[in-house]
Design an enzyme around this catalytic site. Structure first.
Site: not given
Length: 531
Positions: A218, A276
């Site tokens: 993330d 990401e």
């Protein structure tokens, strides 16, 4: 700890399985509920492994299931080496890994290294400690400006409001401020502190030893902060995401963090990292997928492109260019838990459904790794939810001006004619499932050869078995206005008709089309594969 689950049988020696894999993203609280509390869990995922095997995916990406108070539905982690009771426990996770591997399905987990929860033991210790202490040095604490009442800089939070929260010191007086690029419940870690990486390495090894096949990282471009945390001219937009001028992201020091992660991952050669990366500049994006950093980087160009031949082709060319210079693998996705579902994004209704069906054939025809968000395979649109049920922190932080992401996170309708459609054996679900989704259930589509689910199943099977999908290049055909066609080296031709009239396709045998041909022509808002 239990004995690590063996990887899928074909994994040994196939260290680059991820280069052409289809990953299926599961938003766990919305996939399937195994304990009747209305919230999806790991037992529910395991119960649906037969369906996932039938669908034909290669690997699962589980959105966060680690221990969390759920201020941001798991992206605020209080213990990165435990499972939250909402989803099960470590034994449940071990069982899922083993059962998935038995079916040849790999498991990747979400990893959240940019920040923790305020309930993490480190942050609790920081709050109990004095300014300048080692406990506070794990996070980004600063004194305020002026008399201390003004935030240390003018950075906004991605979720709205300032990116700083002031704490009350142990003596009851107003004290320092801590940085949180996202919600106040998600304090950013100080990656200049070597203790942070040491703990992340511990987390990586903990899950890899349990048999996990990799991680989706993330905010992979966000851990390193600019020196001095300078003010920035935000202009009129104080909620900046995916902007290459944003000083909070894509700082050069982040690459040293990823090189450290890769050194650990190299000890587990079948495992993969997927970052990401909201970076628009291709050269800078490519830096993240160099051979000594991430294996894969999410490229969102296809998910951001409107439905037109010109913009989709530009997104494809851009995504290929972004990784070509470093020999990286392209990635493709049409949606995820942060993005409006493609049926809605492409216009909604029958038009949106037709375009979404066409675009999955485009995505799966491309070289590289593909990602499918749960529910896309049954053509779910975004749900229109009443204000009273919204839970995304964006809703509250924006003063109820931004509705947030709940509309793409509604639970999956599995069977039956009314909510909760087999998602749970209980009565209620954590977000309500629209009653009009009765025609979209998995059960109703499984035996319908014209359904979106059947289209996905057929496309995934062909992609995995046909030699025509071989090769890493894309060669473009000359095409009518509003259309495109490209050929893979193995011989596959993919045609997209984004125009309003039927078109004649290039020569070849039709392998699959997203809509029935009309007099031998490809209808509007459709795609086809030819060999």
């Amino acid at each position: 700890m239990s004995t690590p689950a063996d990887p899928p049988a074909e994994a040994t020696g196939s260290h680059t399985w991820w280069k052409n894999a289809v990953f299926y993203q599961i938003y766990p609280r919305s996939f399937a509920d195994g304990d009747a509390d209305g919230i999806g869990d790991l037992r529910g995922v395991q119960d649906k492994l037969g369906y996932l095997e039938l669908l034909g995916i290669d690997a699962l990406w589980l959105s966060p299931v680690m221990k969390s108070p759920m201020a941001d539905h798991g992206y605020d982690v209080s213990d990165p080496r435990d499972i939250d009771p909402i989803f099960g426990n470590l034994e449940t996770m071990d069982s899922l890994i083993e059962a998935a591997h038995d079916r040849g399905i790999r498991i990747t987990m979400d990893l959240v290294p940019n920040h923790t929860s305020v309930e993490h033991e480190w942050f609790r210790a920081a709050m109990d400690s004095a300014p300048g202490s080692p406990e506070r040095a794990r996070y980004i604490f600063r004194d305020g400006k002026g008399d201390g009442s003004i935030p240390p800089n003018n950075w906004p939070s991605i979720f709205g409001g300032p990116a700083w929260t002031r704490v009350t010191e142990r003596d009851g007086t107003p004290g320092q401020w801590y940085l949180h690029i996202f919600a106040p419940e998600q304090p950013d870690l100080n990656w200049d502190n070597p203790e942070i990486f040491a703990d992340l390495e511990k987390t990586l090894r903990f899950w890899l030893e349990r048999g996990v096949d990799g991680f989706r990282i993330d905010v992979a471009h966000g851990m390193a902060k600019p020196e001095g945390l300078p003010d920035h001219d935000w202009g009129d937009n104080r909620l900046l995401v995916n902007n290459d001028l944003d000083p909070r992201f894509d700082n050069p020091e982040v690459h040293e963090i990823h090189r450290g992660i890769r050194k650990v991952m190299n000890e587990y050669p079948d495992a993969v990292t997927v970052g990401e990366i909201w970076v628009e500049d291709n050269a800078r994006f490519g830096e993240y997928v160099r051979p000594d950093e991430l294996h894969l980087g999410f490229n969102f160009r296809l998910a951001e492109a409107e439905f037109s031949a010109e913009t989709v082709r530009a997104a494809i060319e851009n995504s290929l260019e972004a990784v070509a210079a470093v020999g990286g693998t392209p990635t493709w996705t049409l949606s995820n838990h942060d993005v409006e579902r493609e049926v809605t994004r492409y216009g909604g209704g029958a038009t949106g459904e037709s375009r979404a069906r066409a675009m999955i054939l485009v995505e799966l025809a491309l070289p590289g790794a593909c990602f499918v968000y749960n529910g896309s395979e049954i053509g779910l649109p975004n749900a229109v939810l009443p204000d009273s049920v919204l839970q995304d922190p964006v809703w509250e932080r924006s003063g109820h001006t931004e509705r947030g992401r709940d509309g793409c996170r509604v639970p999956i309708p599995w069977e039956g004619s009314e909510p909760p459609f087999g998602f749970t054996s209980g009565r209620d679900t954590w977000l309500p499932i629209p009653a009009e989704w009765a025609s979209l259930t998995v059960e109703s589509q499984l035996e319908n050869m014209d359904s979106t689910l059947s289209l996905y199943r057929t496309a995934l099977e062909l992609r995995s078995q046909r030699p025509e999908f071989a090769g890493d290049e894309v060669d473009w055909y000359g095409s009518p206005a509003g259309c495109f066609a490209f050929r893979r080296p193995g011989g596959l031709v993919c045609v997209l008709n984004a125009s309003e009239v039927p078109i004649v396709m290039p020569p070849g045998e039709v392998l699959l089309s997203s809509a029935p041909l009309v007099g031998g022509k490809l209808p509007p808002h459709a795609a086809a594969w030819l060999i």
